[in-house]
Scaffold this motif. Structure first.
Motif, mmCIF file in Angstrom:
data_model
loop_
_atom_site.group_PDB
_atom_site.id
_atom_site.type_symbol
_atom_site.label_atom_id
_atom_site.label_comp_id
_atom_site.label_asym_id
_atom_site.label_seq_id
_atom_site.Cartn_x
_atom_site.Cartn_y
_atom_site.Cartn_z
ATOM 1 N N ASP A 228 0.837 -1.202 0.000
ATOM 2 C CA ASP A 228 0.000 0.000 0.000
ATOM 3 C C ASP A 228 0.872 1.252 0.000
ATOM 4 O O ASP A 228 2.048 1.224 0.367
ATOM 5 N N GLN A 229 0.275 2.359 -0.393
ATOM 6 C CA GLN A 229 0.998 3.623 -0.478
ATOM 7 C C GLN A 229 0.677 4.531 0.714
ATOM 8 O O GLN A 229 -0.480 4.642 1.128
ATOM 9 N N VAL A 230 1.722 5.169 1.231
ATOM 10 C CA VAL A 230 1.591 6.175 2.274
ATOM 11 C C VAL A 230 2.206 7.463 1.740
ATOM 12 O O VAL A 230 3.360 7.476 1.312
ATOM 13 N N SER B 246 -5.527 9.933 -5.316
ATOM 14 C CA SER B 246 -6.455 9.194 -6.177
ATOM 15 C C SER B 246 -5.939 7.812 -6.580
ATOM 16 O O SER B 246 -6.694 7.019 -7.149
ATOM 17 N N HIS B 247 -4.679 7.513 -6.266
ATOM 18 C CA HIS B 247 -4.119 6.223 -6.677
ATOM 19 C C HIS B 247 -4.838 5.081 -5.963
ATOM 20 O O HIS B 247 -5.188 5.187 -4.788
ATOM 21 N N GLU B 248 -5.030 3.982 -6.664
ATOM 22 C CA GLU B 248 -5.813 2.863 -6.115
ATOM 23 C C GLU B 248 -5.155 2.207 -4.900
ATOM 24 O O GLU B 248 -5.830 1.558 -4.105
ATOM 25 N N ILE C 108 -2.961 6.171 3.212
ATOM 26 C CA ILE C 108 -2.742 7.100 4.316
ATOM 27 C C ILE C 108 -2.027 8.347 3.816
ATOM 28 O O ILE C 108 -1.116 8.261 2.986
ATOM 29 N N LEU C 109 -2.450 9.494 4.345
ATOM 30 C CA LEU C 109 -1.641 10.709 4.244
ATOM 31 C C LEU C 109 -1.002 10.903 5.606
ATOM 32 O O LEU C 109 -1.699 11.051 6.619
ATOM 33 N N HIS D 148 -11.061 13.142 2.250
ATOM 34 C CA HIS D 148 -12.434 12.634 2.324
ATOM 35 C C HIS D 148 -12.929 12.245 0.926
ATOM 36 O O HIS D 148 -13.582 11.203 0.759
ATOM 37 N N LYS D 149 -12.597 13.039 -0.047
ATOM 38 C CA LYS D 149 -12.998 12.785 -1.439
ATOM 39 C C LYS D 149 -12.483 11.431 -1.922
ATOM 40 O O LYS D 149 -13.196 10.688 -2.623
#
Length: 248
Positions: A107-109, A156-158, A162-163, A189-190
């Motif tokens: 996953d991406q953070v 927007s990446h699948e 987390i930010l 949220h978007k």
């Protein structure tokens, strides 16, 4: 109550900052702890505890959680309950634990560099991918700013999950405004992205800059966010290993 600041020598006390220097003529300026004595009330409380003479396993009393809630409510108008708090030993292990809980390997953070180096190791150690939403340096205003267009794209990446926010920002020095945090929250949220906010430097603001806890934003924006905070920086007690995870 006022007291006189004292700055005793910290050499030969196993100070991570001072006793890691290779030679005595090196003045270390790289670790975020102060060289002034901590506030006397803290020292006195520790002395009372030490006088008991037994240092076995200890529970965290209800008074601790209540004090944290009162502090943020009175100083920052952020209202939460003791049940929202998870006590832990430090913000860095807290961030790592939260990433582990909310992601799977691969996953991406998203991080907003330049930022604290332990963000990167916490992501890497959990098998996740670091994605950069690099801050923009505004030469006219002499400050870092968020690239919201790029943030929208990265969120927007699948595989984005987390930010990892830093509020106030370390080392950029920005105390993010409520409007900036609101825009961050709207974008997260978007895209259904969780915000994990490191707010360990929240009490260290200068002049008329006002710290806004991310969790204090309206529920529609901050719900699901996680804030990691600690009294360690403001009160110079990093060695006591005290921190909180506040879950909204």
């Amino acid at each position: 109550m006022s007291y006189k600041l004292s700055a005793p020598s910290r050499r030969h006390t196993n100070s991570y900052k001072w006793d890691s220097a290779p030679t005595a003529d090196v003045i270390p300026l790289w670790v975020a702890d102060m060289d002034f004595e901590t506030y006397p009330a803290i020292t006195e409380a520790l002395q009372r505890r030490v006088a008991h003479g037994i240092f076995g396993y200890t529970r965290v009393p209800d008074a601790y959680y209540e004090a944290v809630c009162r502090w943020f409510a009175s100083r920052h108008q952020w209202h939460f309950t003791p049940s929202d708090i998870i006590y832990t030993s430090g913000v860095v292990p807290a961030i790592s634990a939260v990433i582990k809980a909310l992601t799977l390997p691969g996953d991406q953070v998203i991080v907003q560099g330049p930022v604290y180096n332990c963000f990167y190791s916490s992501i890497r150690n959990n098998g996740c991918e670091t994605v950069s939403n690099a801050l923009i340096y505004n030469k006219e205003k002499l400050r870092y700013e968020i690239d919201f267009d790029d943030l929208d794209k990265k969120l927007s990446h699948e595989r984005a999950r987390i930010l990892l926010l830093c509020n106030p920002h370390n080392p950029g020095g920005r105390v993010w405004t409520r409007s900036e945090l609101t825009r961050v929250a709207e974008l997260c949220h978007k895209h259904g992205i969780r915000v994990v906010s490191d707010e360990i430097h929240c009490e260290l603001t200068l002049h008329d800059y006002s710290y806004t806890p991310f969790g204090s934003l309206p529920d529609g924006l901050s719900y699901g966010s996680i804030t990691c905070c600690s009294p360690s920086k403001a009160f110079n007690i990093a060695g006591l290993q005290i921190a909180n995870i506040v879950c909204r």
